[in-house]
Design an enzyme around this catalytic site. Structure first.
Site, PDB file in Angstrom:
ATOM      1  N   GLU A 245       0.878  -1.169   0.000  1.00  0.00           N
ATOM      2  CA  GLU A 245       0.000   0.000   0.000  1.00  0.00           C
ATOM      3  C   GLU A 245       0.913   1.216   0.000  1.00  0.00           C
ATOM      4  O   GLU A 245       1.469   1.571   1.040  1.00  0.00           O
ATOM      5  CB  GLU A 245      -0.882  -0.003   1.252  1.00  0.00           C
ATOM      6  CG  GLU A 245      -1.906  -1.121   1.293  1.00  0.00           C
ATOM      7  CD  GLU A 245      -2.973  -0.986   0.231  1.00  0.00           C
ATOM      8  OE1 GLU A 245      -3.217   0.142  -0.250  1.00  0.00           O
ATOM      9  OE2 GLU A 245      -3.555  -2.008  -0.141  1.00  0.00           O
ATOM     10  N   CYS A 279      -2.218   9.453   2.303  1.00  0.00           N
ATOM     11  CA  CYS A 279      -1.884   8.783   1.034  1.00  0.00           C
ATOM     12  C   CYS A 279      -2.952   9.058  -0.015  1.00  0.00           C
ATOM     13  O   CYS A 279      -2.635   9.218  -1.190  1.00  0.00           O
ATOM     14  CB  CYS A 279      -1.711   7.292   1.250  1.00  0.00           C
ATOM     15  SG  CYS A 279      -3.124   6.509   2.031  1.00  0.00           S
TER      16      CYS A 279
HETATM   17  P1  NAD Z   1       8.482   4.770   4.357  1.00  0.00           P
HETATM   18  O1  NAD Z   1       8.477   3.970   3.106  1.00  0.00           O
HETATM   19  O2  NAD Z   1       9.609   5.685   4.590  1.00  0.00           O
HETATM   20  O3  NAD Z   1       8.441   3.801   5.638  1.00  0.00           O
HETATM   21  C1  NAD Z   1       7.399   2.893   5.851  1.00  0.00           C
HETATM   22  C2  NAD Z   1       7.865   1.766   6.745  1.00  0.00           C
HETATM   23  O4  NAD Z   1       8.837   0.992   6.048  1.00  0.00           O
HETATM   24  C3  NAD Z   1       8.527   2.232   8.038  1.00  0.00           C
HETATM   25  O5  NAD Z   1       8.093   1.390   9.089  1.00  0.00           O
HETATM   26  C4  NAD Z   1      10.002   2.018   7.762  1.00  0.00           C
HETATM   27  O6  NAD Z   1      10.779   1.803   8.902  1.00  0.00           O
HETATM   28  C5  NAD Z   1       9.964   0.772   6.892  1.00  0.00           C
HETATM   29  N1  NAD Z   1      11.128   0.566   6.025  1.00  0.00           N
HETATM   30  C6  NAD Z   1      11.982   1.492   5.515  1.00  0.00           C
HETATM   31  N2  NAD Z   1      12.901   0.883   4.731  1.00  0.00           N
HETATM   32  C7  NAD Z   1      12.633  -0.433   4.751  1.00  0.00           C
HETATM   33  C8  NAD Z   1      13.201  -1.577   4.110  1.00  0.00           C
HETATM   34  N3  NAD Z   1      14.248  -1.482   3.303  1.00  0.00           N
HETATM   35  N4  NAD Z   1      12.652  -2.793   4.342  1.00  0.00           N
HETATM   36  C9  NAD Z   1      11.561  -2.921   5.144  1.00  0.00           C
HETATM   37  N5  NAD Z   1      10.979  -1.878   5.782  1.00  0.00           N
HETATM   38  C10 NAD Z   1      11.497  -0.646   5.575  1.00  0.00           C
HETATM   39  O7  NAD Z   1       7.077   5.519   4.393  1.00  0.00           O
HETATM   40  P2  NAD Z   1       6.537   6.536   5.479  1.00  0.00           P
HETATM   41  O8  NAD Z   1       7.221   7.841   5.268  1.00  0.00           O
HETATM   42  O9  NAD Z   1       6.556   5.927   6.824  1.00  0.00           O
HETATM   43  O10 NAD Z   1       5.004   6.657   5.058  1.00  0.00           O
HETATM   44  C11 NAD Z   1       4.509   7.579   4.150  1.00  0.00           C
HETATM   45  C12 NAD Z   1       4.170   6.901   2.840  1.00  0.00           C
HETATM   46  O11 NAD Z   1       3.192   5.910   3.082  1.00  0.00           O
HETATM   47  C13 NAD Z   1       3.566   7.858   1.830  1.00  0.00           C
HETATM   48  O12 NAD Z   1       4.089   7.588   0.543  1.00  0.00           O
HETATM   49  C14 NAD Z   1       2.099   7.518   1.880  1.00  0.00           C
HETATM   50  O13 NAD Z   1       1.392   7.849   0.718  1.00  0.00           O
HETATM   51  C15 NAD Z   1       2.151   6.044   2.124  1.00  0.00           C
HETATM   52  N6  NAD Z   1       0.893   5.550   2.689  1.00  0.00           N
HETATM   53  C16 NAD Z   1       0.118   4.731   1.933  1.00  0.00           C
HETATM   54  C17 NAD Z   1      -1.094   4.275   2.427  1.00  0.00           C
HETATM   55  C18 NAD Z   1      -1.955   3.341   1.615  1.00  0.00           C
HETATM   56  O14 NAD Z   1      -2.799   2.693   2.202  1.00  0.00           O
HETATM   57  N7  NAD Z   1      -1.782   3.243   0.322  1.00  0.00           N
HETATM   58  C19 NAD Z   1      -1.513   4.676   3.702  1.00  0.00           C
HETATM   59  C20 NAD Z   1      -0.701   5.505   4.442  1.00  0.00           C
HETATM   60  C21 NAD Z   1       0.510   5.936   3.930  1.00  0.00           C
END
Ligand code: NAD
Length: 502
Positions: A245, A279
């Site tokens: 997502e 998002c």
């Molecule tokens: P992010 O990708 O920076 O981090 C998300 C999670 O992934 C965190 O827990 C982080 O620690 C983890 N992570 C980072 N690198 C990783 C790796 N290499 N392997 C595994 N895990 C890893 O995103 P964010 O800044 O926390 O969230 C914002 C983003 O989320 C925005 O792009 C937003 O649009 C999206 N979002 C999408 C939805 C949806 O349902 N489509 C809902 C909410 C947020």
């Protein structure tokens, strides 16, 4: 978006959670290393043997008790969300309310969605009973973002649990306290369950990466497209299935026959609530030329009295993640360089962790403010000559998550032409509040769906069962005992079954 993996300093053993408005330290959490991740997954595997074999009624009871525990602790939880994420207490409560709706839907509908289905065996196998049983996958690794720290990961957690899986959850490093609070509430509500039905592991990207590589049966990730791509690549090693997502660049189409005030109200809210860190928030608007001036004036009027802050009067809070502020600034500056006009705010709207609403009009479609996810309280509004042009521009994005249409007469018709996982007609974000509607997108917005029946099925695998109820003499198709007369009969029957269509 952020590259949180790089913020994990080698050898670091703790993670400090900070209030984004004040910089005050909220708590320090131990970071789970690879060994701790494996131990959590092993515990979840053991717990799955109990949880996965409970009846739907039992799991429903445990899930609803968890929901009630969250209600009982709602003041404490909303205070924590306000402190750790920055959003207002009211927004925290609304998020909790939606989370509870989903827990309830998942708990109450799991049996209906997943119960064994009898299917027709077909004429040639009519001596068989044929059944599809949906089995839990086992252990689900959930990796969450910080922007909706309970609602978003819960779209995976509650549905995975209701389907009979156990969950190991790594909350975002920006919402670690909140993630642990929610998991602890599950354990407090259900002390008789074994340890490991729903647990958290804390850390930065490296801890998430270790979870993806561990012995899990699916990874359910919510976060940026950039991280989603890394996770999919890493999951390929063990062919671990992924539910991704990711981000969005949601468009809103305001047609000539729209209720202008209602559309402006929804756009103003959808673009700025939660500081634009949504998002499926409104990022781009395409408005018919005939109503553009009135619409822009209305959006501006509403947003002039909308302000960020951390007190009870604030419309929304600070930016949760400091690095996002630079992205928002770059998008505003780039939009203005690319022919856009700021009718409200501009680069000066950024002050510390707060960003006042920014409305950018007729920005070039190739600029970062239109192409990339901004994730701030800004919106671009572009004038279009008609609905066809609006649909074409709305669909011209690498993202395809949510969308909205405002039209008195043609809303549904226009909605069907938009390439997105969901569309609200005459509202924004309506689809995200209806538990039965699946949520998710394609391309850079991800793979798969959370919520509703499709979201529940994501956490199961079909098990097909074919039961031979009786034998038909001479018709043993799957045996060397098959006779010549059987083959003769089949050669007559097959053309009748399949060879008559012109
Ligand atoms: P992010 O990708 O920076 O981090 C998300 C999670 O992934 C965190 O827990 C982080 O620690 C983890 N992570 C980072 N690198 C990783 C790796 N290499 N392997 C595994 N895990 C890893 O995103 P964010 O800044 O926390 O969230 C914002 C983003 O989320 C925005 O792009 C937003 O649009 C999206 N979002 C999408 C939805 C949806 O349902 N489509 C809902 C909410 C947020």
């Amino acid at each position: 978006m952020s590259t949180t993996e790089s913020t994990a300093i080698a050898g670091e053993t703790t993670l400090t959670s900070v209030n984004p408005a004040t910089g005050d330290v909220i708590a320090t959490h131990p970071i789970a290393d690879e060994q701790a991740v494996h131990a959590a997954v092993a515990k979840a595997r053991t717990a799955a043997a109990t949880w996965g074999t409970l009846t739907y009624a039992d799991r429903k009871r445990y899930l609803l008790r968890w929901a009630s525990r969250l209600v009982a602790k709602s003041d404490e939880l909303c205070d924590l969300i306000h402190a750790e994420n920055g959003k207002t207490r009211d927004d925290a409560f609304l998020e909790l309310m939606l989370t509870l709706e989903h827990i309830s839907w998942a708990a109450k509908n799991a049996e209906k969605v997943l119960k064994t289905k009898k299917v027709s065996p077909g004429a040639l196998m009519s001596n068989f009973g044929a059944y599809i049983e949906q089995r839990p996958l086992g252990v689900i690794g959930v990796i969450g973002p910080w922007n909706y720290p309970i609602y978003t990961p819960n779209g995976s957690i509650a549905y995975a649990l209701a389907a009979g899986n156990t969950v190991v959850y790594k909350p975002s490093e920006y919402s670690t306290g909140i993630g642990n609070f929610v998991a602890k509430a599950f354990a407090e509500a259900n002390p008789e369950l074994p340890d490991g039905v729903f647990t958290t592991i804390n850390g930065y990207g490296a801890t998430g990466a270790a979870l993806v590589k561990a012995d899990i049966d699916k990874v359910a990730f919510t976060g940026s497209a950039a991280t989603g791509k890394k996770i999919m690549a890493a999951a390929a090693d063990r062919l671990t299935p992924v539910l991704l997502e990711c981000g969005g660049k949601d468009a809103v189409i305001v047609a000539a026959d729209a209720d202008i005030k209602a559309a402006a109200d929804a756009v103003a809210y959808g673009a700025t609530m939660n500081s634009g860190q949504t998002c499926a928030g409104v990022e781009r608007v395409y408005v018919d030329a005939s109503i553009k001036d009135q619409f822009v004036a209305e959006v501006k009027k509403i947003l002039t009295s909308v302000h960020p802050g951390s007190d009870d009067k604030a419309s929304y809070g600070p930016m949760t993640m400091p690095s996002q502020i630079d992205i928002v600034r770059r998008h505003i500056e780039d939009a203005l360089k690319n022919g856009g006009t700021a009718v409200l705010g501009g680069p000066d709207s950024i002050s510390g962790p707060y960003i006042e609403p920014v409305v950018l009009v007729d920005v070039d479609e190739s600029s970062a403010a239109v192409r990339e996810e901004t994730f701030g309280p800004t919106v671009t509004i572009r004038t279009v000559k008609d609905v066809d042009e609006a649909v074409e521009l709305a669909n011209n994005s690498t993202y395809s998550l949510g969308s909205a249409v405002f039209s008195r007469k043609h809303g549904l018709e226009i909605a069907r032409r938009i390439k997105a996982g969901a569309t609200s007609v005459n509202s924004v974000l309506g689809f995200a509040a209806i538990s039965a509607l699946p949520f998710g997108g394609g391309r850079d917005s991800g793979i798969g769906r959370i919520h509703g029946a499709p979201g529940m099925l994501e956490f199961t695998a079909p098990h097909s069962i074919a039961v031979q109820r009786f034998t038909i003499p001479g018709m043993a198709l799957l045996s060397y005992a098959r006779t010549e007369s059987t083959m003769k009969l089949l050669r007559r029957v097959v053309p009748l079954l399949h060879g008559r269509h012109k």
